[in-house]
Design a protein around this motif. Structure first.
Motif, short mmCIF file in Angstrom:
data_model
loop_
_atom_site.label_atom_id
_atom_site.label_comp_id
_atom_site.label_asym_id
_atom_site.label_seq_id
_atom_site.Cartn_x
_atom_site.Cartn_y
_atom_site.Cartn_z
N ALA A 84 0.70 -1.26 0.06
CA ALA A 84 -0.07 0.02 0.01
C ALA A 84 0.97 1.31 0.02
N LEU A 85 2.08 1.31 0.54
CA LEU A 85 2.77 2.23 0.83
C LEU A 85 3.55 2.64 -0.48
N LYS A 86 3.90 1.50 -1.30
CA LYS A 86 4.57 1.83 -2.63
C LYS A 86 3.42 2.39 -3.59
N SER A 87 2.17 1.91 -3.37
CA SER A 87 1.26 2.49 -4.36
C SER A 87 1.03 4.19 -3.90
N ASP A 88 0.77 4.37 -2.44
CA ASP A 88 0.87 5.85 -2.39
C ASP A 88 2.00 6.55 -2.56
N LEU A 89 3.24 6.11 -2.59
CA LEU A 89 4.47 6.74 -2.77
C LEU A 89 4.47 7.04 -4.44
N ASP A 90 3.94 6.06 -5.16
CA ASP A 90 3.87 6.30 -6.69
C ASP A 90 3.06 7.54 -7.14
N SER A 91 1.74 7.60 -6.25
CA SER A 91 0.83 8.40 -6.44
C SER A 91 1.53 9.75 -6.06
N PHE A 92 2.27 10.07 -4.91
CA PHE A 92 2.84 11.18 -4.43
C PHE A 92 3.97 11.69 -5.63
N VAL A 93 4.58 10.69 -6.04
CA VAL A 93 5.72 11.04 -7.05
C VAL A 93 4.63 11.82 -8.35
N LEU A 94 3.78 11.29 -8.58
CA LEU A 94 3.06 11.87 -9.66
C LEU A 94 2.41 13.20 -9.47
N HIS A 95 1.90 13.14 -8.03
CA HIS A 95 1.28 14.43 -7.74
C HIS A 95 2.35 15.65 -7.66
N ILE A 96 3.59 15.25 -7.22
CA ILE A 96 4.64 16.58 -7.09
C ILE A 96 5.03 16.60 -8.74
N LYS A 97 5.07 15.93 -9.25
CA LYS A 97 5.38 16.38 -11.13
C LYS A 97 4.15 17.11 -11.85
N ILE A 122 13.30 7.01 -3.13
CA ILE A 122 12.17 7.48 -4.09
C ILE A 122 11.52 8.72 -3.63
N LEU A 123 11.13 8.47 -2.02
CA LEU A 123 10.41 9.72 -1.40
C LEU A 123 11.36 10.86 -1.48
N HIS A 124 12.78 10.83 -1.18
CA HIS A 124 13.74 11.78 -1.18
C HIS A 124 13.76 12.58 -2.42
N THR A 125 14.04 11.74 -3.38
CA THR A 125 14.19 12.21 -4.89
C THR A 125 12.75 13.29 -5.12
N ALA A 126 11.57 12.53 -4.72
CA ALA A 126 10.39 13.30 -4.81
C ALA A 126 10.45 14.88 -4.08
N GLU A 127 10.80 14.62 -2.66
CA GLU A 127 11.05 15.62 -2.03
C GLU A 127 11.94 16.63 -2.67
N ASP A 128 13.13 16.38 -3.10
CA ASP A 128 13.79 17.32 -3.69
C ASP A 128 13.30 17.87 -5.02
N ASP A 129 12.43 17.27 -5.47
CA ASP A 129 11.61 18.16 -6.72
C ASP A 129 10.65 19.02 -6.03
N TRP A 130 9.86 18.48 -4.87
CA TRP A 130 9.00 19.51 -4.35
C TRP A 130 9.64 20.60 -3.65
N TYR A 131 10.71 20.39 -3.08
CA TYR A 131 11.29 21.64 -2.41
C TYR A 131 11.93 22.39 -3.51
N ASP A 132 12.27 21.91 -4.50
CA ASP A 132 13.06 22.63 -5.78
C ASP A 132 11.72 23.77 -6.00
N LYS A 133 10.71 23.28 -6.08
CA LYS A 133 9.42 24.17 -6.43
C LYS A 133 9.34 24.97 -5.46
N PHE A 134 9.32 24.74 -4.16
CA PHE A 134 9.24 25.56 -2.95
C PHE A 134 10.25 26.77 -3.23
#
Length: 606
Positions: free
Chosen positions: A36-49, A110-122
């Motif tokens: 379930a976490l992997k599914s949520d994580l994939d969704s979060f990555v797409l949401h960030i993009k 994977i989460l940290h990479t998404a975070e970096d993308d998110w924080y880059d937008k910050f």
């Protein structure tokens, strides 16, 4: 009844992990959770993009959804990761736990990479829009954390660089750290005691180094150091490559100061750290006098490394506490300062949060680990009944109490830095050490227990300082290339000689191999926060002594703020002190030095 708290007839030496996930490393519940976490994580990555950089405050709703989604995923990953850490620590042969832990670390990557993308937008959001975003939907409560993420992202490399670092860190950081754990799990220490050859795990042998009989200590020390030296090529490769990956990461980011990351991680100003060490150096001569007196009492010209933590025993067997007695003593003494701490400790014992059994195939050391979904903690250690392990148990319960009082804060504000994390634990440990000295029945008992208490100052001012000196010099030397085992041994002994002011006649050159803290993947310089926490808690402890249980709520208020401000801000708000100036540290070190004065007076005729 003690302090209004009913004592149990028997506390379990083993923890209950089934309350987190049932079935150990083969848990179906854990397997389903990870899926379930992997599914949520994939969704979060797409949401960030797909997330468009906000240009107006009305965009805050989408931002809040991302904040909540991020918190939920982080909680789930921490829960599973910490559960697997518990399993692997309690049984070094649980290979399935290690395999799953590697999978979870990949998810973190994977989460940290998404975070970096998110924080880059910050970092791309206009300042005026950013301020308005923080004031919407209650986000001002976690504005320190969000601002910190925005600032720290600006210090890193490009999105592509950070994505590569996060991906490679699975093997570059975690892989080498896991490799160290694998080697340690195979380390066996063979010692001939009482005419019988016995084999011990690294953790069991470490406890024997505190044996009251010097002949036993020396035998164990020789066997213990040989075990690490026999594997030193493996440990040397591990440390060199772990540090090499870290330095390559720093180079990509343009970071030159090897202390920059650990200081940021601890939310600490470099001037504060430098001031603390300088004040300690200025007062070390007093503690050398203690080491000299201890050597005289033991009939030695100088202490060896394996004598530093040896108990002083004047007659009969050294005092031992059964697990039940140790638990009851902790609960009773906590209650004199904080009834809430005492009640919490009793609950932790009753609910089987603690793994304390002295058995084979456990990792050495101790820790407290949190489960954010259940809002519970678990404690790992090896209990042998000595006053020092009672204090260690109190130390870990202090960590758990910290997590307990902060659990209802916003999740983002519960991620406090390590240096202030060590404040609550050391405060709890100090309560027990002080109580043991005051409850001593005879002068000899008081000397013995006072020596054990001063031993903490020696550890924080000298042992930890040696670790800091070694790690600093190792990383600087590693920039020029791989270090041989002989060079690592030489650096370690050099650091120990300096930190102990050459007060010992034999050191532990293989310490760099035996100390887990040098191999922790995510936290560089896992050393100075202990000394900081010790001195910081000394200041808090003596306020508590003056105010008694009335200080309880102020103490809890301080703990609750630990995840939402810098260390200097925390000290200014709750203690009214400036940590970049020597005054606070002078008072704290002088407080520790008073124990030495008392010890020297009590032992003047010995």
């Amino acid at each position: 009844m003690k302090g209004g708290i009913k004592m149990s007839d028997s506390y379990s030496l083993n923890w209950n992990l089934d309350a987190i996930y049932s079935g150990g490393s083969g848990s179906e519940e854990l397997k389903e959770s990870l899926a379930a976490l992997k599914s949520d994580l994939d969704s979060f990555v797409l949401h960030i993009k797909d997330w468009v950089i906000p240009t107006r405050k009305e965009d805050s709703v989408e931002f809040l959804l991302l904040v909540n989604q991020h918190a939920d995923i982080t909680k789930g990953l921490l829960n599973s990761s910490n559960f697997l850490e518990c399993l692997a620590s309690a049984d070094v042969n649980d290979t399935r736990a290690n395999e799953l832990a590697s999978l979870v670390y990949e998810y973190f990557s994977i989460l940290h990479t998404a975070e970096d993308d998110w924080y880059d937008k910050f970092a791309s959001i206009r300042d005026d829009v950013w301020e308005r975003l923080l004031n919407e939907n209650g986000l001002n409560e976690i504005q320190f954390i969000l601002n910190e993420a925005r600032t720290n992202r600006k210090k890193k490399g490009s999105k592509e660089q950070e994505a590569a670092i996060n991906s490679l860190s699975v093997d570059g950081y975690r892989g080498w750290s896991d490799h160290y754990d694998t080697i340690v799990g195979k380390v066996r220490v063979t010692v001939n005691l009482d005419g019988e050859e016995k084999e011990y795990s690294a953790g069991q042998a470490l406890n024997l180094l505190n044996h009251p009989d010097r002949a036993v200590r020396e035998k164990v020390f020789r066997a213990y150091t040989k075990a690490w030296q026999d594997n030193s090529r493996l440990f040397g490769d591990t440390l060199n490559h772990l540090a090499g990956f870290r330095l390559a990461t720093y180079q990509l980011r343009g970071w030159e100061d090897i202390h920059a990351e650990p200081l940021d991680y601890n939310r600490l100003d470099k001037k504060t750290l430098d001031t603390m060490w300088q004040v300690i150096d200025n007062h070390k001569a007093k503690f050398v006098t203690f080491l000299e007196r201890k050597a005289k009492i033991l009939g030695l010209e100088k202490l060896s490394f394996y004598d530093v933590e040896a108990p002083l025993v004047f007659s009969g067997e050294p005092k031992k506490y059964s697990y039940q007695e140790g638990a009851d003593f902790i609960i009773e003494q906590f209650g004199k300062f904080s009834p809430k701490m005492a009640k919490f400790a009793a609950y932790a014992f009753k609910e089987e949060w603690i793994e304390a059994e002295d058995r084979d195939n456990k990792r050495p050391g101790g820790f407290c680990i949190d489960f954010p979904l259940e809002k519970e903690s678990r404690i790992f250690m090896t209990y042998d009944g000595a006053p020092g392990t009672v204090a260690t148990l109190a130390h870990e319960l202090g960590h758990a109490f910290h997590s307990h009082v902060i659990r209802d804060e916003a999740f983002e504000n519960t991620d406090y830095a390590m240096n202030v994390a060590e404040t609550a634990s050391t405060f709890a440990e100090m309560i027990i050490a002080d109580a043991s000295v005051k409850d001593a029945a005879t002068k000899e008992d008081k000397i013995t227990l006072l020596e054990d208490k001063i031993g903490r100052s020696i550890a924080f001012f000298m042992n930890i300082h040696a670790r800091f000196l070694f790690e600093t010099r190792f990383y600087e030397a590693r920039k020029e290339g791989v270090l041989s085992v002989d060079r690592l041994n030489a650096l370690m002994e050099e650091a120990q000689r300096e930190a102990y002011m050459d007060a010992l006649d034999e050191y532990h050159p293989q310490f760099w191999a035996s100390k887990l803290h040098f191999y922790i993947a995510d936290v560089p310089f896992y050393n100075f926060p202990y000394t900081f926490g010790y001195l910081f808690s000394l200041g808090i402890y003596h306020i508590a002594l003056e105010e008694g249980t009335s200080y309880e709520d102020k103490y809890i208020a301080l703990l609750r703020d630990t995840g939402a401000m810098t260390t200097e801000q925390l000290a200014k708000k709750h203690l009214g002190v400036d940590l970049t100036e020597p005054a606070f540290w002078e008072n704290a070190v002088q407080t520790a030095a008073k124990d030495v004065d008392e010890f020297l007076e009590l032992t003047s005729e010995l």
